[in-house]
Scaffold this active site. Structure first.
Site, PDB file in Angstrom:
ATOM      1  N   ALA A  10       0.757  -1.173  -0.110  1.00 13.37           N
ATOM      2  CA  ALA A  10      -0.051  -0.065  -0.038  1.00 13.37           C
ATOM      3  C   ALA A  10       0.855   1.368  -0.115  1.00 13.37           C
ATOM      4  O   ALA A  10       0.220   2.405  -0.185  1.00 13.37           O
ATOM      5  CB  ALA A  10      -0.865   0.032   1.178  1.00 13.37           C
ATOM      6  N   ARG A  15      10.333   8.405  -1.876  1.00 12.72           N
ATOM      7  CA  ARG A  15      11.628   8.103  -2.081  1.00 12.72           C
ATOM      8  C   ARG A  15      11.908   7.470  -3.675  1.00 12.72           C
ATOM      9  O   ARG A  15      12.984   7.835  -4.262  1.00 12.72           O
ATOM     10  CB  ARG A  15      12.666   7.488  -1.222  1.00 12.72           C
ATOM     11  CG  ARG A  15      12.959   8.355   0.293  1.00 12.72           C
ATOM     12  CD  ARG A  15      13.942   7.601   0.718  1.00 12.72           C
ATOM     13  NE  ARG A  15      13.776   6.426   1.540  1.00 12.72           N
ATOM     14  CZ  ARG A  15      14.573   5.492   1.834  1.00 12.72           C
ATOM     15  NH1 ARG A  15      15.848   5.649   1.469  1.00 12.72           N
ATOM     16  NH2 ARG A  15      14.304   4.398   2.310  1.00 12.72           N
ATOM     17  N   THR A  81       1.954  -0.893   9.771  1.00  9.46           N
ATOM     18  CA  THR A  81       1.988  -2.291   9.273  1.00  9.46           C
ATOM     19  C   THR A  81       0.887  -3.146   9.983  1.00  9.46           C
ATOM     20  O   THR A  81       0.187  -3.851   9.367  1.00  9.46           O
ATOM     21  CB  THR A  81       3.400  -2.812   9.547  1.00  9.46           C
ATOM     22  OG1 THR A  81       3.798  -2.547  10.656  1.00  9.46           O
ATOM     23  CG2 THR A  81       4.432  -2.243   8.628  1.00  9.46           C
TER      24      THR A  81
END
Length: 447
Positions: A10, A15, A81
């Site tokens: 997800a 970056r 998470t």
């Protein structure tokens, strides 16, 4: 043991500096998500759940292209998470078995490692995949106590003593599915990031007298990819491993560092791959074939004894039978080339069928596209196509027939016939000299 995979995909991957979801960036021609799914598929899972978020529609398409039976669920908010794994619970309602949490941006975990985790589950309630790092950096730490995993500490929450530990957390966890979700329900977000950490379930499990352990793997297996630089390193790692595996399987690579494989490339023993060959997805090369330098192959099948290149391109649907020769600057697309046929020079063969032992002369083109539809060219066995022949499809050239060089073939050629389709040559005496003199005079006046 019945297994369900929960694969997290997800994240935005900021970056990467990309509009594309991080887990869809490719390694060896496949999204890294697919690499993670392939690793998990080695366990023959009963269910596979992909947790998508950013770019969910594209992630769903990639997942279902690989496994049409997969479930894709959405994490609309990025709250950590544990929160991500919790989104899979409705898709696993009623499931009786183990859940294995994997990550779409961690593509290199070996099937053997996952098998070791499932074996460890026979004696422990929770199994975490860990690795010993030479430079642990900002990895979460696995804190052991009396040969049991006591807790997992995120780097930003770790004490100096805990940061000195070099046993690091990969994030991969296996547990009974109902136990996993029950533990997740107890996870809070009182930490430096204000997120719900999946790692917190270990400490909660120990408080409940559950047993936790660690299965160790190499650091390279747990390589996570968060930037373009890391993506490049992952590609290099894949290619290095693929080259080594090919050589171990009996394939000759004359300049290994210049050959690039796709995630699903298959090459038979005693084949020779010359320098600067690139394999796209979907290529099978059988034994004793030769792929010569600077060739590019994708979506094709090359049979035993065939020779391809140098400087050849095989596109999807190219099917080369045994002992076929495809030479320099030849492109084959969606075409079947029968045993012993030759397409040696400077030709394009698309949407075609070429019979056994036929010879396709230099500069031949199958004119397969009329601007709207594609059409097929059929060439029989033992046929000779003269150089610079244009075959305007749909057209058939029969067995043992021949076309004269420079012909434009627009009608079928019966077997055994010679087709000549070119204008009559006319020589104009002295015309070239007079024409050049005229052109040179014109050029002189302009200057």
């Amino acid at each position: 043991m019945t297994i369900a995979l929960i694969i997290l995909g997800a994240g935005m991957g900021t970056r990467m500096n990309s509009d594309q979801p991080k887990v869809l960036h490719p390694i060896a021609g496949a999204p890294m998500l697919v690499h993670a799914m392939k690793a998990g598929a080695s366990l023959d899972p009963a269910k596979t759940v992909i947790v998508a978020g950013h770019g969910a529609a594209a992630v769903e398409k990639a997942a279902l292209d690989f496994d049409p039976t997969a479930d894709v669920v959405i994490q609309s908010e990025q709250l950590g998470t544990a929160h991500a794994v919790a989104q899979a619970q409705p898709a696993l309602d009623g499931f009786d078995g183990d859940a294995l949490v994997l990550y779409g941006d961690t593509p290199f975990i070996r099937p053997e490692t996952l098998a070791a985790m499932t074996a460890a589950r026979l004696t422990h309630d929770i199994v975490v995949l860990g690795f010993e790092a030479d430079a642990p950096g900002r990895y979460g730490r696995l804190i052991m106590q009396d040969d049991q995993l006591a807790k997992i500490v995120e780097f930003k929450d770790a004490t100096d003593e805990e940061k000195s530990v070099n046993l690091c957390n990969s994030g991969v966890i296996a547990a009974d599915a109902s136990t996993l979700f029950d533990l997740i329900d107890a996870v809070g977000n009182d930490n430096a990031a204000g997120e719900y950490y999946l790692t917190d379930i270990v400490a909660i499990a120990r408080e409940r007298q559950l047993k936790a352990t660690v299965v160790r793997c190499t650091e390279a297996e747990t390589l996570g990819i968060n930037s373009r630089a890391e993506l490049s390193r992952a590609e290099a790692l894949f290619q290095s491993n693929a080259r080594t595996a090919a050589q171990a399987d009996g394939v000759t690579l004359t300049a290994p560092e210049t050959v690039f494989f796709a995630h699903d490339t298959v090459i038979g023993r005693d084949s020779v791959i010359e320098p600067n060959v690139v394999f796209g997805p979907g290529v099978t090369v059988e034994s004793n074939a030769t792929i010569r330098a600077f060739s590019h192959l994708e979506g094709c099948h090359v049979s035993r004894g065939a020779v391809v290149g140098p400087y050849a391109r095989l596109r999807p649907g190219a099917e080369l039978s045994e002992n076929v020769k495809v030479g320099n600057f030849v492109e084959i697309k969606n075409a079947q080339i029968a045993e012993g046929a030759k397409v040696n020079h400077l030709s394009y063969v698309g949407d075609a069928e070429i019979g056994a032992r036929s010879n396709i002369g230099a500069g031949t083109i199958t004119c397969n596209y009329d601007g709207v539809f594609k059409h097929k060219t059929t060439i029989g066995a033992d046929t000779f196509i003269g150089s610079n022949t244009m075959l305007v499809a749909p057209v058939t050239v029969g067995d043992a027939a021949m076309t004269a060089s420079g012909s434009v073939i627009t009608r079928d050629v019966p077997g055994g016939d010679l087709a000549v389709a070119r204008a009559k040559q006319e020589n104009k005496a002295g015309f070239a000299v007079r024409l050049f003199e005229k052109l040179k005079s014109r050029k002189a006046k302009r200057s």
